[in-house]
Design a protein around this motif. Structure first.
Motif, PDB file in Angstrom:
ATOM      1  N   CYS A  30      40.088  46.473  39.051  1.00 26.09           N
ATOM      2  CA  CYS A  30      39.893  45.033  38.955  1.00 26.09           C
ATOM      3  C   CYS A  30      39.024  44.526  40.104  1.00 26.09           C
ATOM      4  CB  CYS A  30      41.237  44.306  38.961  1.00 26.09           C
ATOM      5  SG  CYS A  30      41.071  42.502  38.865  1.00 26.09           S
ATOM      6  N   TYR A  68      32.868  34.962  38.049  1.00 23.82           N
ATOM      7  CA  TYR A  68      34.231  35.414  38.340  1.00 23.82           C
ATOM      8  C   TYR A  68      34.508  35.368  39.844  1.00 23.82           C
ATOM      9  CZ  TYR A  68      32.591  40.244  39.408  1.00 23.82           C
ATOM     10  OH  TYR A  68      31.976  41.345  39.934  1.00 23.82           O
ATOM     11  N   GLY A  88      40.335  33.155  33.239  1.00 26.51           N
ATOM     12  CA  GLY A  88      41.548  33.762  33.787  1.00 26.51           C
ATOM     13  C   GLY A  88      41.691  35.235  33.483  1.00 26.51           C
ATOM     14  N   PRO A 144      41.102  39.123  33.798  1.00 32.43           N
ATOM     15  CA  PRO A 144      40.638  39.982  34.896  1.00 32.43           C
ATOM     16  C   PRO A 144      39.358  40.715  34.520  1.00 32.43           C
ATOM     17  CG  PRO A 144      42.506  40.987  33.771  1.00 32.43           C
ATOM     18  CD  PRO A 144      42.350  39.612  33.205  1.00 32.43           C
ATOM     19  N   VAL A 180      38.346  39.482  43.555  1.00 35.21           N
ATOM     20  CA  VAL A 180      39.776  39.745  43.636  1.00 35.21           C
ATOM     21  C   VAL A 180      40.293  39.624  45.074  1.00 35.21           C
ATOM     22  CG1 VAL A 180      39.549  42.248  43.925  1.00 35.21           C
ATOM     23  CG2 VAL A 180      41.588  41.297  42.809  1.00 35.21           C
ATOM     24  N   MET A 209      38.339  37.610  38.628  1.00 29.19           N
ATOM     25  CA  MET A 209      38.924  36.822  37.543  1.00 29.19           C
ATOM     26  C   MET A 209      37.921  35.780  37.069  1.00 29.19           C
ATOM     27  SD  MET A 209      42.300  34.337  37.696  1.00 29.19           S
ATOM     28  CE  MET A 209      41.529  33.176  38.847  1.00 29.19           C
ATOM     29  N   GLY A 265      45.786  35.083  32.587  1.00 25.07           N
ATOM     30  CA  GLY A 265      46.184  35.401  33.944  1.00 25.07           C
ATOM     31  C   GLY A 265      46.544  36.870  34.034  1.00 25.07           C
TER      32      GLY A 265
END
Length: 248
Positions: free
Chosen positions: A221, A235, A211, A213, A238, A224, A84
């Motif tokens: 970023c 992913y 999880g 980034p 964000v 995820m 995370g």
């Protein structure tokens, strides 16, 4: 020499019949073998995909023992772990975003930092639509050194995210100053695998990387990891992660 057609013709017809029948049988057998091979390949591909979709998901602790503390924030839920990252920090709390499939059916989460120290967090909320959830850590239980490790807060930058194109460099932070690079295969599309919009990147992955980034070449970023295989990963953008937290 006189040829007796009345005697030869029936024999010729029989021979032609057998030849034609043999050709039909061979053709049919070839088609059946091709179909069987195609079905076998489909099953193999499905098995590889099914197995692969778990490879970057939750990893069972089992024989692994202590997890590599050199990796970014690690979240342990029951007998499983993933990753995370911090999306909000204030005087009262720190909020960490993580995959919902890791947090579901749990109330408490053990948060392991880069120095190997651990904090107890609580599942704060789970998205109804996307594979993302949020963990809350009370600031009163965090010491100064831990606070420094949780200092990096990721922010959403929609215009920057939307500028990503196919074949752009994307990467994971695997240590304080180490990165793992890959390329962007699909910037934004609807994935039936996760039933949501996601991006697809090509990268060699390991168990338990769900999880983590995802960053662009400038260390911004962009999402995820929520699912994937040994060579590819999906992913979650964000912007969706922030929208789900702050709006809902």
């Amino acid at each position: 020499m006189k040829i007796n057609l009345k005697r030869i013709l029936p024999i010729a017809i029989v021979l032609v019949f057998f030849v034609v029948t043999a050709v039909i049988v061979v053709v049919n057998m070839s088609r059946e073998e091709k179909e069987e091979k195609k079905e076998e390949n489909k099953e193999e591909n499905k098995e590889e995909q099914d197995e692969g979709m778990n490879i970057v998901g939750m990893e069972e602790l089992g024989e692994l023992g202590m997890i590599d503390a050199g990796l970014p924030i690690i979240l342990t839920c029951g007998n499983y772990y993933g990753h995370g990252f911090v999306i909000e920090r204030n005087e009262a709390e720190i909020i960490i975003a993580a995959p919902k499939h890791l947090l579901s059916e749990n109330e408490t989460v053990t948060v392991t930092l880069e120095d190997g120290s651990s904090l107890e967090g609580a599942v704060h909320k789970l998205s109804d639509e996307y594979d993302v959830g949020y963990v809350r850590i009370d600031r009163t239980i965090i010491n100064e050194s831990q606070s420094e490790l949780l200092f990096e807060t990721i922010t959403a930058n929609e215009s920057y995210y939307e500028s990503l194109k196919k074949d752009d460099v994307v990467k994971l932070r695997t240590g304080k100053d180490t990165w793992q690079e890959g390329t962007l295969a699909e910037p934004y599309f609807f994935s039936a695998d996760v039933n949501s919009y996601a991006a697809l990147m090509e990268m060699t992955l390991e168990h338990g990387q769900s999880g983590m980034p995802v960053y662009d070449k400038n260390n911004v970023c962009v999402g995820m990891i929520i699912a994937g295989s040994k060579t590819q990963a999906l992913y979650l953008p964000v912007t969706i992660i922030f929208t789900e937290y702050f709006i809902y």
